[in-house]
Scaffold this motif. Sequence first.
Motif, mmCIF file in Angstrom:
data_model
loop_
_atom_site.group_PDB
_atom_site.id
_atom_site.type_symbol
_atom_site.label_atom_id
_atom_site.label_comp_id
_atom_site.label_asym_id
_atom_site.label_seq_id
_atom_site.Cartn_x
_atom_site.Cartn_y
_atom_site.Cartn_z
ATOM 1 N N TRP A 19 0.844 -1.197 0.000
ATOM 2 C CA TRP A 19 0.000 0.000 0.000
ATOM 3 C C TRP A 19 0.880 1.248 0.000
ATOM 4 C CZ3 TRP A 19 -5.030 0.058 -0.850
ATOM 5 C CH2 TRP A 19 -5.779 1.201 -0.545
ATOM 6 N N CYS A 20 0.525 2.223 -0.802
ATOM 7 C CA CYS A 20 1.256 3.488 -0.857
ATOM 8 C C CYS A 20 0.428 4.590 -0.215
ATOM 9 C CB CYS A 20 1.578 3.864 -2.304
ATOM 10 S SG CYS A 20 2.766 2.760 -3.089
ATOM 11 N N HIS A 21 1.098 5.428 0.577
ATOM 12 C CA HIS A 21 0.446 6.547 1.237
ATOM 13 C C HIS A 21 1.342 7.772 1.117
ATOM 14 C CE1 HIS A 21 -1.185 9.086 4.463
ATOM 15 N NE2 HIS A 21 -2.313 8.409 4.298
ATOM 16 N N ALA A 22 0.737 8.938 0.923
ATOM 17 C CA ALA A 22 1.504 10.159 0.671
ATOM 18 C C ALA A 22 2.445 10.499 1.830
ATOM 19 C CB ALA A 22 0.548 11.321 0.406
ATOM 20 N N ASP A 23 2.087 10.136 3.050
ATOM 21 C CA ASP A 23 2.903 10.477 4.205
ATOM 22 C C ASP A 23 3.923 9.402 4.582
ATOM 23 O OD1 ASP A 23 1.582 12.893 4.479
ATOM 24 O OD2 ASP A 23 0.019 12.027 5.753
ATOM 25 N N ALA A 24 3.932 8.309 3.847
ATOM 26 C CA ALA A 24 4.885 7.233 4.132
ATOM 27 C C ALA A 24 6.046 7.310 3.151
ATOM 28 C CB ALA A 24 4.190 5.886 4.037
ATOM 29 N N THR A 25 7.273 7.209 3.656
ATOM 30 C CA THR A 25 8.453 7.311 2.788
ATOM 31 C C THR A 25 8.687 6.049 1.974
ATOM 32 O OG1 THR A 25 9.858 6.551 4.610
ATOM 33 C CG2 THR A 25 9.571 8.946 4.346
ATOM 34 N N ALA A 26 8.073 4.946 2.386
ATOM 35 C CA ALA A 26 8.216 3.686 1.665
ATOM 36 C C ALA A 26 6.859 2.980 1.640
ATOM 37 C CB ALA A 26 9.268 2.801 2.344
ATOM 38 N N PRO A 27 6.642 2.071 0.693
ATOM 39 C CA PRO A 27 5.379 1.330 0.651
ATOM 40 C C PRO A 27 5.131 0.570 1.957
ATOM 41 C CG PRO A 27 6.604 1.016 -1.381
ATOM 42 C CD PRO A 27 7.528 1.725 -0.434
ATOM 43 N N LEU A 28 3.852 0.467 2.327
ATOM 44 C CA LEU A 28 3.450 -0.236 3.538
ATOM 45 C C LEU A 28 2.994 -1.641 3.168
ATOM 46 C CD1 LEU A 28 1.304 2.677 5.026
ATOM 47 C CD2 LEU A 28 3.695 2.145 5.552
ATOM 48 N N HIS A 29 3.240 -2.586 4.067
ATOM 49 C CA HIS A 29 2.878 -3.977 3.812
ATOM 50 C C HIS A 29 1.914 -4.450 4.904
ATOM 51 C CE1 HIS A 29 6.010 -4.292 0.727
ATOM 52 N NE2 HIS A 29 6.773 -3.596 1.561
ATOM 53 N N PHE A 30 0.805 -5.074 4.475
ATOM 54 C CA PHE A 30 -0.216 -5.520 5.418
ATOM 55 C C PHE A 30 -0.542 -6.990 5.185
ATOM 56 C CE2 PHE A 30 -1.177 -0.957 4.770
ATOM 57 C CZ PHE A 30 -0.925 -0.509 6.053
ATOM 58 N N ASN A 31 -0.660 -7.721 6.292
ATOM 59 C CA ASN A 31 -1.103 -9.107 6.249
ATOM 60 C C ASN A 31 -2.602 -9.139 5.969
ATOM 61 O OD1 ASN A 31 -2.004 -11.735 6.985
ATOM 62 N ND2 ASN A 31 -0.187 -11.998 8.261
ATOM 63 N N THR A 32 -3.031 -9.948 5.030
ATOM 64 C CA THR A 32 -4.445 -9.967 4.657
ATOM 65 C C THR A 32 -5.346 -10.468 5.777
ATOM 66 O OG1 THR A 32 -4.172 -12.157 3.670
ATOM 67 C CG2 THR A 32 -3.942 -10.253 2.213
ATOM 68 N N ASP A 33 -4.793 -11.173 6.768
ATOM 69 C CA ASP A 33 -5.607 -11.656 7.875
ATOM 70 C C ASP A 33 -6.174 -10.517 8.711
ATOM 71 O OD1 ASP A 33 -5.094 -14.246 7.142
ATOM 72 O OD2 ASP A 33 -3.478 -14.548 8.596
ATOM 73 N N GLN A 34 -5.568 -9.328 8.625
ATOM 74 C CA GLN A 34 -6.016 -8.181 9.409
ATOM 75 C C GLN A 34 -6.921 -7.238 8.624
ATOM 76 O OE1 GLN A 34 -5.351 -8.247 12.639
ATOM 77 N NE2 GLN A 34 -4.318 -10.179 12.159
ATOM 78 N N LEU A 35 -7.270 -7.604 7.387
ATOM 79 C CA LEU A 35 -8.046 -6.725 6.517
ATOM 80 C C LEU A 35 -9.441 -7.275 6.293
ATOM 81 C CD1 LEU A 35 -5.327 -6.064 3.769
ATOM 82 C CD2 LEU A 35 -5.716 -4.819 5.903
ATOM 83 N N THR A 36 -10.384 -6.361 6.056
ATOM 84 C CA THR A 36 -11.736 -6.770 5.705
ATOM 85 C C THR A 36 -12.101 -6.387 4.284
ATOM 86 O OG1 THR A 36 -12.701 -4.706 6.550
ATOM 87 C CG2 THR A 36 -12.524 -6.552 8.085
ATOM 88 N N GLU A 37 -11.478 -5.314 3.760
ATOM 89 C CA GLU A 37 -11.934 -4.824 2.459
ATOM 90 C C GLU A 37 -10.954 -3.808 1.905
ATOM 91 O OE1 GLU A 37 -15.656 -2.091 0.859
ATOM 92 O OE2 GLU A 37 -15.983 -3.495 2.504
ATOM 93 N N ILE A 38 -10.865 -3.755 0.587
ATOM 94 C CA ILE A 38 -10.199 -2.648 -0.104
ATOM 95 C C ILE A 38 -11.215 -2.026 -1.042
ATOM 96 C CG2 ILE A 38 -8.446 -2.025 -1.806
ATOM 97 C CD1 ILE A 38 -6.633 -4.127 -0.647
#
Length: 335
Positions: free
Chosen positions: A48-67
């Motif tokens: 995931w990319c965010h304007a305030d993050a200097t590098a891409p963020l990585h998330f485990n899908t087990d903690q997500l419900t939706e994109i």
Amino acid sequence: MPVFILAASAALGQAGSTGESKSTIHFKNGDWLRGALAAYDQAAGVTWCHADATAPLHFNTDQLTEITLDGTAVGRLAAGNLCEVQLVNGDHFRGNLAGATAQHFLFDTWHAGRMQLLRSTVRKIAPLPKGLKTIFQGPESDDGWTHGKISNETIGESGNWRYHNGGFHAKAAASIARDLGLPDSSHISFDLEWSGAMHLAFALYTDTLQPISLSTKENEPDFGGFYSIQVNSYSVNLLPVKKHTPLTYLGQATVPSFRKKTKARLEFFANKRQRLIAVAIDGKLVRKWYDPKGFAGEGTGIRIVHQGRGAVRISNLRVEEWDGRFKGPPTHPIG
């Protein structure tokens, strides 16, 4: 296995396209984060990319419900064999049944064009009746909805439902309502996600858009009768509510699977002539109630009250006329 809604996963091939800086990733604890989907891998998860993050963020899908992918307009399907399709993993969508082979079903959809699905991945295909009116589909904002203040010391400080990316979110106790002009026979369906304890009340066929305190209802401003469908972490109850009539529940349906889930598809059915209210969860009819005293609902609105326990999200709300037929047999004794 990823828990994303099907519409989002169908659009993964568009990652990085214009407009996705307003996409949103949703977490099981109710948090969300805007940004852009950069990549998805079943083993590595979401990048995931965010304007305030200097590098891409990585998330485990087990903690997500939706994109939720921004900038995708809802299209229209040509007239055809429109069906409600439910997959074995709980996902659902609408599309025209275009064909079938020994191994596959073919569907035409607005979001992904022609889809070919293995028969083993499809739980149910329910043809939709033609000629029934869709009254509401959304939400797309909270315009037209009325926020109400809850005055009850036992559930804490009152808050508001907040609209974000196609859904209503609430953590504190909150009420939101709208007069949708419910017909005499109606079908209401929506996606429900929750984190922690869950306790919601849905007022059907109400004529007031403000919440009613049931414990002191005789002291509330005048209101017409309505039905309160009360959904919590283990059961569903139905309560007819009239200002000067003692409260008497019509019965409870236990839902043990709620303790093991964080999301479900709920459906409410109502028919005034039959004095009927029914509830289905994930495509299974769990309870029918027949009101022996006549249909209590005197309005045409709905009201959704969060009791302030846990975080909840309601999305993909659809309100339609109903032809009185159910898509499957009940899984709970009918009372």
